[in-house]
Design a protein around this motif. Structure first.
Motif: not given
Length: 496
Positions: A91, A143, A121, A176, A89, A16, A146
């Motif tokens: 971020g 979060s 994201h 991330p 992932i 991330a 996400a």
């Protein structure tokens, strides 16, 4: 160009991060810990094209059927049937497809025949779940949402690409990285293991330890470097005592407008910006891709200390100004906009189009509601003065989003985050936590083993997310070893 460098620190990365661009909040401000782009890609390599996944807007309301298109990238060129799936992932910035062809995880993918995905994201890059980034719409930025995006995406890709029986490994750096660890915590049936690099897993309002690590990093070069910065700060404060001094600061630091030394918010913003000139270099020391290109070299901690200790340049405050001039030159900025109001004005803009700092608005919202991470000057054990206390950052929350975004709301948000995920008391298996010793974010990360199945790799002398970048000829042995340790963990997990 407006320069909101006092932006509330992010933090500020499974891989991330702001994977790709790093979060350049408003010009050159980077108050968080995003991963920067790799410095190159193999010549002639084609980058993956944008792909779009139909994602739910609100995962926690089954009656809400609204959807949006989330950007992702894939690379199946290394994949062999039965190989693992690597998920990077995204971020607090745009996802960058260069990561699908570069980085240490690419070497792991080649050795393990992995299928690669990268998911951007929500509310960053081109992944716009709502028509704008109004406060009402930012309610869908968290979060938790996400992580649910990751879970929904994983299940869909398992079905679409016949990857249900494959073992998924998450990668992330910085925020991330936290998501990578939390994904394994919350959805262990979907992700087999996670590499959580430079991950600040503890939400903390007043992150005053950040500047203490910066101080220690300067001292690794020369103990007098810290003293020179402290003296520069003292001289700056002396100049603030009279109007002639304000004029001197305006000229020395190339401010876009005259400094009003009685405007406490402008003064706080200026001190925060000048501190960040050094913060950025320390955080990304020798990985500092954003500082690449000036006269063929990178700024490092050594560069900063060489300037601060060069008495031929004049008094300490003049040397401090020289660092600011160098940063302005690197970012091709003629002057430094130090004003608080212009920063806030940029961050109040909610439109997606032609808005260079929309990622900053999104990230600061997360810090105001979930994380804190404010790199304040409240510690007495740092050389940057005390002009930007934690209250300065809390005020930004209110001035950007409204009065209800106050300290009480943030306290509840931080408490909730640590309750949801466990802080440093994470109960996870098959997660590895690499951190660099001179990366200030390690202070909120895992630097000691939690258990035999949740281990730390503490890399002496390296900075933020260093192990994620492609190998360089001047990488120290401990960094090379850390990358191999990460690979060994992944290889072991795939046998379990």
């Amino acid at each position: 160009m407006t320069n909101p460098r006092a932006l509330i620190p992010l933090m500020i990365l499974i891989l991330a991060l702001d994977l790709g661009s790093g979060t350049t909040l408003g010009g050159r401000r980077r108050r968080g810990g995003g991963l920067l782009s790799p410095p190159r890609r193999p010549e002639g390599t084609e980058l993956p094209e944008d792909q779009w996944f139909l994602q739910k807007l609100n995962h926690f309301d089954p009656t809400d059927g609204r959807t949006w298109k989330q950007r992702y990238f894939t690379n199946a060129s290394f994949y062999r049937p039965g190989g693992p799936v690597f998920l990077m992932i995204g971020g607090e910035g745009p996802a960058n497809p260069v990561w699908l062809v570069e980085g240490s995880w690419i070497e792991y993918a080649k050795r393990l025949n992995a299928y690669l995905f990268q998911l951007e994201h929500r509310f960053y890059g081109k992944s716009h779940p709502t028509e704008d980034a109004s406060v009402e719409n930012l309610a869908y930025l968290s979060s938790e949402q996400a992580l649910a995006d990751l879970a929904t995406f994983t299940v869909a890709m398992q079905e679409e690409h016949d990857l249900k029986e494959n073992k998924w490994i998450a990668f992330g750096g910085s925020y991330p990285g936290s998501l990578a660890a939390w994904y394994r915590l919350k959805y262990p049936h979907l992700v087999h293991g996670s590499v959580a690099t430079s991950a600040p897993v503890v939400a903390q309002i007043n992150f005053k330890e950040y500047l203490e690590v910066v101080r220690d990093a300067l001292a690794t070069v020369n103990e007098k470097c810290d003293e020179a910065v402290k003296e520069a700060t003292r001289q700056l404060n002396m100049l603030l005592l009279h109007r002639v001094g304000w004029q001197s600061i305006t000229k020395r630091f190339k401010l876009c407008s005259p400094l009003d030394g009685q405007n406490k918010k402008d003064v706080a913003n200026l001190f925060s910006i000048l501190t960040e000139n050094l913060e950025d270099v320390v955080q990304y020391n020798r990985d500092n891709r954003d500082f690449e290109g000036v006269k063929g070299t990178n700024i490092t901690i050594d560069t900063l200390c060489d300037i601060m200790l060069d008495e031929s340049r004049g008094p300490a405050v003049t040397r401090y100004a020289a660092i600011n001039s160098l940063v302005l030159e690197i970012h091709e900025e003629e002057c430094l906009d130090h004003t608080y109001d212009s920063m806030i004005k940029e961050l109040r803009a909610t439109n997606w189009e032609n808005n260079t700092d929309i990622g900053g608005r999104s990230w600061i919202y997360q810090t105001c509601t979930e994380f804190g991470f404010y790199q304040s000057s409240d510690s007495l054990n740092q050389p940057f003065g005390n002009e930007f206390p934690v209250s300065f950052f809390i005020q930004q929350c209110q001035d950007i989003y409204g009065e209800k975004f106050n300290l009480d709301l943030l306290k509840e948000g931080v408490k909730r985050t640590n309750t949801l995920y466990g802080g440093k008391d994470l109960k996870v298996t098959r997660v590895v936590f690499p951190n660099g010793s001179i990366d200030p974010w390690h202070a909120l990360g895992i630097t000691d083993n939690l258990s035999p199945e949740a281990t730390a790799i503490f890399i002496n002398g390296t900075a933020h997310c260093a192990n994620m970048y492609p190998e360089a000829t001047d990488d120290p042995p401990q960094l090379l070893h850390a990358r191999e340790q990460v690979f060994n963990h992944i290889q072991k997990w795939l046998q379990e």
